[in-house]
Design a protein around this motif. Structure first.
Motif, PDB file in Angstrom:
ATOM      1  N   MET A   1      -5.931   9.404  32.365  1.00 15.80           N
ATOM      2  CA  MET A   1      -6.258   9.802  30.984  1.00 15.80           C
ATOM      3  C   MET A   1      -6.407   8.551  30.120  1.00 15.80           C
ATOM      4  N   ALA A   2      -7.483   8.494  29.355  1.00 12.81           N
ATOM      5  CA  ALA A   2      -7.769   7.328  28.544  1.00 12.81           C
ATOM      6  C   ALA A   2      -6.760   7.204  27.413  1.00 12.81           C
ATOM      7  N   GLY A   3      -6.405   5.956  27.059  1.00 16.05           N
ATOM      8  CA  GLY A   3      -5.465   5.748  25.962  1.00 16.05           C
ATOM      9  C   GLY A   3      -6.124   5.965  24.611  1.00 16.05           C
ATOM     10  N   LYS A   4      -5.306   5.958  23.580  1.00 14.84           N
ATOM     11  CA  LYS A   4      -5.785   6.142  22.223  1.00 14.84           C
ATOM     12  C   LYS A   4      -6.642   4.954  21.807  1.00 14.84           C
ATOM     13  N   ARG A   5      -7.834   5.231  21.232  1.00 15.46           N
ATOM     14  CA  ARG A   5      -8.751   4.185  20.794  1.00 15.46           C
ATOM     15  C   ARG A   5      -9.026   4.365  19.300  1.00 15.46           C
ATOM     16  N   VAL A   6      -9.083   3.232  18.581  1.00 14.28           N
ATOM     17  CA  VAL A   6      -9.331   3.230  17.145  1.00 14.28           C
ATOM     18  C   VAL A   6     -10.332   2.142  16.816  1.00 14.28           C
ATOM     19  N   ILE A   7     -11.229   2.410  15.879  1.00  9.63           N
ATOM     20  CA  ILE A   7     -12.134   1.380  15.378  1.00  9.63           C
ATOM     21  C   ILE A   7     -11.445   0.686  14.216  1.00  9.63           C
ATOM     22  N   ALA A   8     -11.119  -0.587  14.381  1.00 11.96           N
ATOM     23  CA  ALA A   8     -10.444  -1.365  13.349  1.00 11.96           C
ATOM     24  C   ALA A   8     -11.484  -2.003  12.444  1.00 11.96           C
ATOM     25  N   ILE A   9     -11.443  -1.657  11.167  1.00 17.62           N
ATOM     26  CA  ILE A   9     -12.333  -2.270  10.174  1.00 17.62           C
ATOM     27  C   ILE A   9     -11.573  -3.445   9.570  1.00 17.62           C
ATOM     28  N   CYS A  10     -11.904  -4.645  10.018  1.00 18.37           N
ATOM     29  CA  CYS A  10     -11.185  -5.855   9.617  1.00 18.37           C
ATOM     30  C   CYS A  10     -11.831  -6.442   8.361  1.00 18.37           C
ATOM     31  N   GLN A  11     -11.005  -6.733   7.358  1.00 12.38           N
ATOM     32  CA  GLN A  11     -11.500  -7.240   6.081  1.00 12.38           C
ATOM     33  C   GLN A  11     -10.770  -8.514   5.711  1.00 12.38           C
ATOM     34  N   SER A  12     -11.510  -9.450   5.104  1.00  9.33           N
ATOM     35  CA  SER A  12     -10.907 -10.720   4.702  1.00  9.33           C
ATOM     36  C   SER A  12     -11.679 -11.294   3.516  1.00  9.33           C
ATOM     37  N   GLY A  13     -10.974 -12.092   2.697  1.00  7.89           N
ATOM     38  CA  GLY A  13     -11.627 -12.781   1.588  1.00  7.89           C
ATOM     39  C   GLY A  13     -11.643 -12.015   0.290  1.00  7.89           C
ATOM     40  N   GLY A  14     -11.118 -10.782   0.253  1.00  9.65           N
ATOM     41  CA  GLY A  14     -11.108  -9.989  -0.967  1.00  9.65           C
ATOM     42  C   GLY A  14      -9.778 -10.078  -1.686  1.00  9.65           C
ATOM     43  N   GLU A  15      -9.588  -9.180  -2.632  1.00  8.15           N
ATOM     44  CA  GLU A  15      -8.360  -9.141  -3.413  1.00  8.15           C
ATOM     45  C   GLU A  15      -7.855  -7.706  -3.528  1.00  8.15           C
ATOM     46  N   PHE A  16      -6.532  -7.562  -3.622  1.00  8.89           N
ATOM     47  CA  PHE A  16      -5.936  -6.252  -3.841  1.00  8.89           C
ATOM     48  C   PHE A  16      -5.832  -5.987  -5.344  1.00  8.89           C
ATOM     49  N   GLU A  17      -6.183  -4.762  -5.727  1.00  8.52           N
ATOM     50  CA  GLU A  17      -6.038  -4.323  -7.107  1.00  8.52           C
ATOM     51  C   GLU A  17      -5.122  -3.112  -7.142  1.00  8.52           C
ATOM     52  N   THR A  18      -4.312  -3.017  -8.191  1.00  7.97           N
ATOM     53  CA  THR A  18      -3.348  -1.918  -8.326  1.00  7.97           C
ATOM     54  C   THR A  18      -3.814  -0.969  -9.407  1.00  7.97           C
ATOM     55  N   ASP A  19      -3.892   0.330  -9.077  1.00  5.62           N
ATOM     56  CA  ASP A  19      -4.277   1.306 -10.091  1.00  5.62           C
ATOM     57  C   ASP A  19      -3.057   1.749 -10.874  1.00  5.62           C
ATOM     58  N   LYS A  20      -3.242   2.666 -11.825  1.00  7.06           N
ATOM     59  CA  LYS A  20      -2.161   3.059 -12.721  1.00  7.06           C
ATOM     60  C   LYS A  20      -1.021   3.776 -12.010  1.00  7.06           C
ATOM     61  N   ASP A  21      -1.292   4.325 -10.802  1.00  5.09           N
ATOM     62  CA  ASP A  21      -0.243   5.012 -10.041  1.00  5.09           C
ATOM     63  C   ASP A  21       0.443   4.096  -9.050  1.00  5.09           C
ATOM     64  N   GLY A  22       0.065   2.808  -9.040  1.00  2.00           N
ATOM     65  CA  GLY A  22       0.693   1.858  -8.132  1.00  2.00           C
ATOM     66  C   GLY A  22       0.036   1.758  -6.772  1.00  2.00           C
ATOM     67  N   PHE A  23      -1.108   2.451  -6.554  1.00  2.00           N
ATOM     68  CA  PHE A  23      -1.786   2.390  -5.275  1.00  2.00           C
ATOM     69  C   PHE A  23      -2.672   1.148  -5.223  1.00  2.00           C
ATOM     70  N   LEU A  24      -2.721   0.532  -4.048  1.00  2.00           N
ATOM     71  CA  LEU A  24      -3.495  -0.686  -3.863  1.00  2.00           C
ATOM     72  C   LEU A  24      -4.865  -0.371  -3.285  1.00  2.00           C
ATOM     73  N   SER A  25      -5.882  -1.096  -3.751  1.00  2.00           N
ATOM     74  CA  SER A  25      -7.221  -0.996  -3.175  1.00  2.00           C
ATOM     75  C   SER A  25      -7.759  -2.399  -2.971  1.00  2.00           C
ATOM     76  N   TYR A  26      -8.548  -2.577  -1.928  1.00  3.02           N
ATOM     77  CA  TYR A  26      -9.042  -3.903  -1.553  1.00  3.02           C
ATOM     78  C   TYR A  26     -10.472  -4.052  -2.039  1.00  3.02           C
ATOM     79  N   LYS A  27     -10.746  -5.088  -2.811  1.00  2.92           N
ATOM     80  CA  LYS A  27     -12.058  -5.302  -3.398  1.00  2.92           C
ATOM     81  C   LYS A  27     -12.642  -6.628  -2.898  1.00  2.92           C
ATOM     82  N   GLY A  28     -13.950  -6.589  -2.546  1.00  2.00           N
ATOM     83  CA  GLY A  28     -14.659  -7.812  -2.175  1.00  2.00           C
ATOM     84  C   GLY A  28     -14.384  -8.254  -0.750  1.00  2.00           C
ATOM     85  N   GLY A  29     -14.838  -9.485  -0.427  1.00  2.19           N
ATOM     86  CA  GLY A  29     -14.631 -10.039   0.900  1.00  2.19           C
ATOM     87  C   GLY A  29     -15.640  -9.549   1.930  1.00  2.19           C
ATOM     88  N   ASP A  30     -15.441  -9.981   3.173  1.00  2.00           N
ATOM     89  CA  ASP A  30     -16.291  -9.584   4.294  1.00  2.00           C
ATOM     90  C   ASP A  30     -15.566  -8.572   5.169  1.00  2.00           C
TER      91      ASP A  30
END
Length: 791
Positions: A1-30
């Protein structure tokens, strides 16, 4: 039986921004994508990611979010971490990976020439537990004493002959220092931008403050300490703190301008870096400038984390209070001045009533113009309470943790779905009899104005609520703090019932008991008190009170003298729909807790934004409902309907019917009464009433309290709360209350963290047992007597 596989979306060079509820989002980069599975090794994974972004394996870290948590980044550092990440993403096909670069700080043991000793604040004889008395201006900015750099909070280095404080390079990051003071790679990189803050004679600055800040950063970048010889609003003379070192700088104001220009400078240092004993210019204003941007992104940035970050990034060892003071200054720079917020109050209240007609926003000051109290009631809240909510108000208070402390007073209601509905609130200098009386007077005025505005205008709403102008009302509140007298006095001409908050009553009982009772005994007495309050008939009340008497005659006497007609269901004449405590509005108080460290106008506006969002969200949700009652009440109604059993229904007289079954009850259909009191207490027909209604062939929904209908709920949230465009105060001539000046109250937040210890009664209430078989309290299923009787 095949193992679990995931597509990893790798990001770098951006910045994290915090919204009013404290959640982080990643902006910019490659971004790049790669396929991974649970067989992949961490080393191979990291190597492939490093090749994607041409990163250094030694300085690269990889992080990700848990699928249900966008607030905390999780680090991948070994094979197990990688497998956990794949497992945590369950059935998801993709996972976001964030690649970051960090500079590795060499270990102290690997650093040649490191010193094993340093002078700290405590070693220098300075009390590190000095109270954090934050001042509006940095003391150094106004000091004109030659040869002494004075800071009331021990932030700034000065002459040792005057009791100065040195903050030395910590041993763990100390290293040989070259001519420009670059002592290791990480710290050199962190301060590289400050190397040329001071360029020499002729350089100009917009103000003395700007020059001082540039000088501090320059000294940090070049690893030396200085002391002031002259320091005032128009000239600054500074020399190296190391005796015999010729480094010196003099700057003064250019005539007819505010510009500060460097007039003289000797840039040469002869002091030896390897034996440097001097510290840094680690003032609180400097700390604030360093952490300001990070504090914007992470409002909960803690002083202990600031200490750690400053040490790692700049090699400067702060104490907790230096970090705390720096954070306070940074917060004011981000949020605005606390003092300015009080000055804006007159204009702010004007704007509230202008943008939300029908609202009441008013304040008072003391004789010295210091802030006394502020009352806010938005029209949308007043209208919703008057036309959609049951006539039931909860009064409670919350201590504020803002810079100038104070107390938050609130009146909340219960909407048709049994959710909290904010009605009015106030910020006062302290919780007192006088302030509660003032709050109640403003509340009564606001409600009267709302009735006057809608009378004859909203005919549909008035038709639904025939009692809107004269209905009786129940107020659930503490009996202490002057509330008993204030409620009776303010509403003496109205049909108002004061229901004592059972939580406060139980706390007072435990406080007043003089006997030595164990925690278990106190818990049992509190449980019996609640059972006494919930008993619907006098005989049930008597049974419960006898149970308390068997434990303590003192407690029994106290309860009998506590006016049971104000809190016991068996005797209370009003309707409180089984709401026994005044802290119903926990959601509302959580909003206040989140915003209470803001300046007062911003705190009120943050609460307004929450109420506005609440109204819009609940209005939108209710438009999708298709039931006649709200969801929670529909569920209660259906559960009560299941209790209906074949009963013998006899006509007693008129609209009164006798229902015979397990007990004999009298149901008055016309007045919505049943002798079991279930109908009166809940507002929904009890099983006895449903039996009679069924025999008469009538619609049972017609006998439910109108407050629980979907139509009433929609009325509650029918009015919108409008935003306040701007709270910036205009020139005094443009404001109708421009002559009113409001200054902060004299109270200040004390040093140290506020206590979170609960009293004994709260603990006993929190820890009470509930049986999973009979649903009774005070025992569990293994000791349940009712279960034992079945055998």
């Amino acid at each position: 039986m095949a193992g679990k596989r995931v597509i990893a979306i790798c990001q770098s060079g951006g910045e994290f921004e915090t919204d009013k509820d404290g959640f982080l989002s990643y902006k910019g980069g490659d971004a790049h994508a790669m396929e991974i599975d649970d067989k992949m090794k961490y080393k191979d994974f990291k190597t492939e990611v490093a090749e994607m972004f041409n990163s250094n394996l030694n300085t690269m870290t990889v992080k990700y979010f848990l699928p249900s948590n966008k607030k905390t980044l999780i680090t991948i550092s070994n094979d197990k971490d990688l497998k956990r990440m794949i497992k945590f993403h369950g059935d998801a096909e993709t996972a976001e990976i964030f690649v970051m670069t960090e500079v590795v700080v060499p270990e102290a043991s690997h650093m040649p020439g490191s010193r094993s000793s340093r002078t700290t604040l405590s070693e220098a004889g300075v009390p590190v537990d000095a109270p954090p008395n934050v001042m509006e201006e940095d003391v150094a900015d106004d000091s004109n004493q030659a040869g002494l750099l004075l800071d009331a909070n021990f932030d700034i280095v000065g002459d040792t002959n005057h009791g100065d404080v040195d903050i030395d390079i910590p041993a763990e990051i100390a290293a040989p220092i070259n001519a420009v003071g670059s002592y290791n790679e990480k710290h050199a990189k962190a301060t590289e931008m400050w190397q040329n803050n001071i360029t020499g004679v002729g350089q100009r600055f917009n103000s003395v403050h700007e020059f001082r800040e540039a000088l501090r950063k320059y000294a940090i970048a070049h690893q030396f300490a200085f002391k002031y010889k002259k320091n005032d609003s128009h000239r600054v003379t500074v020399k190296c703190k190391e005796e015999g070192c010729p480094w010196r700088i003099h700057a003064s104001r250019l005539s007819t301008t505010q510009l500060i220009c460097i007039k003289k400078m000797n840039p040469t240092h002869t002091c030896e870096g390897a034996t440097l004993k001097n510290g840094y210019q680690a003032t609180r204003s400097w700390v604030a400038s360093i952490i300001k941007e990070k504090l914007k992104a992470f409002p909960n940035y803690k002083p202990k984390d600031i200490v750690q970050d400053i040490k790692q990034d700049y090699g400067i060892q702060l104490n907790y209070f230096q970090a705390w003071r720096g954070k306070e200054i940074a917060k004011e720079q981000i949020q605005g001045s606390y003092k300015e917020a009080y000055r804006q109050l007159p204009y702010f209240c004007e704007k509230i009533m202008e943008t939300n007609p029908g609202s009441l926003a008013t304040f008072t000051t003391k004789e010295n113009s210091s802030f006394h109290r502020l009352f806010i009631a938005f029209h949308a809240s007043l209208y919703g309470f008057e036309h959609g909510c049951r006539p039931l108000l909860f009064l409670d208070s919350l201590l504020l943790r803002s810079k100038y402390q104070g107390t938050f007073l609130a009146a909340t209601a219960a909407d048709g779905n049994d959710d909290v509905f904010p009605v009015a609130f106030a910020v006062v200098d302290s919780e007192s009899d006088d302030n509660w009386r003032w709050f109640l007077l403003q509340l009564k005025t606001a409600l009267s104005r709302c009735r006057d505005m809608t009378a004859g205008v909203d005919r549909e709403a008035i038709a639904i609520n025939t009692l809107s102008a004269s209905r009786s009302m129940t107020i659930v509140a503490d009996r202490e703090k002057g509330l008993r007298e204030s409620i009776a006095e303010v509403f003496k001409d109205d049909e108002i019932y004061h229901a004592y908050c059972l939580r406060y009553l139980s706390e007072q009982l435990i406080r007043d008991l003089k006997g030595q009772f164990s925690h278990e005994v106190k818990r049992l007495m509190v449980e019996d008190l609640f059972a006494t309050a919930y008993a619907t008939r006098p005989e049930g009340f008597q049974r419960c009170i006898e149970s308390i008497k068997s434990i303590s005659v003192e407690a029994y006497n106290w309860i009998m003298q506590s006016e049971p007609e104000h809190w016991a269901n068996a005797f209370f004449p009003g309707a409180r729909y089984n709401h026994m405590t005044s802290n119903f509005g926990e959601l509302f108080y959580s909003w206040v807790s989140d915003a209470n460290e803001l300046p007062i106008t911003q705190m009120v506006d943050a609460i307004r934004g929450k109420i506005m969002e609440l109204i819009y969200t609940r209005r939108t949700e209710s438009n999708q409902w298709i039931t006649r009652l709200t969801p929670s009440m529909e569920e209660k109604f259906e559960k009560e309907s299941l209790k209906v059993r074949p009963h013998q229904v006899l006509t007693a007289s008129g609209s009164t019917y006798e229902v015979r079954g397990e007990s004999i009850e009298l149901v008055d259909i016309a007045n919505c009464n049943c002798t079991c009191k279930g109908w009166q207490l809940s507002g929904l027909p009890c099983c006895h009433a449903l039996t009679v209604i069924g025999c008469l062939g009538r619609d049972p929904y017609d006998y439910c309290a109108r407050y629980f209908t979907t139509n009433s709920y929609r009325l509650t949230y029918s009015e919108s709360l409008n935003p306040i465009p701007s709270i910036e105060r205009p020139g005094r001539k443009d404001s109708s209350q421009g002559a009113v000046t409001v200054t902060p109250p004299p109270t200040r937040r004390p040093p140290g963290r506020p206590t979170t210890k609960k009293n004994a009664s709260q603990e006993s209430m929190k820890r009470q047992l509930q049986c999973s078989r009979c649903k009774g309290t005070g025992h569990n299923k293994s000791t349940c007597k009712e279960f034992a009787l079945e055998f």
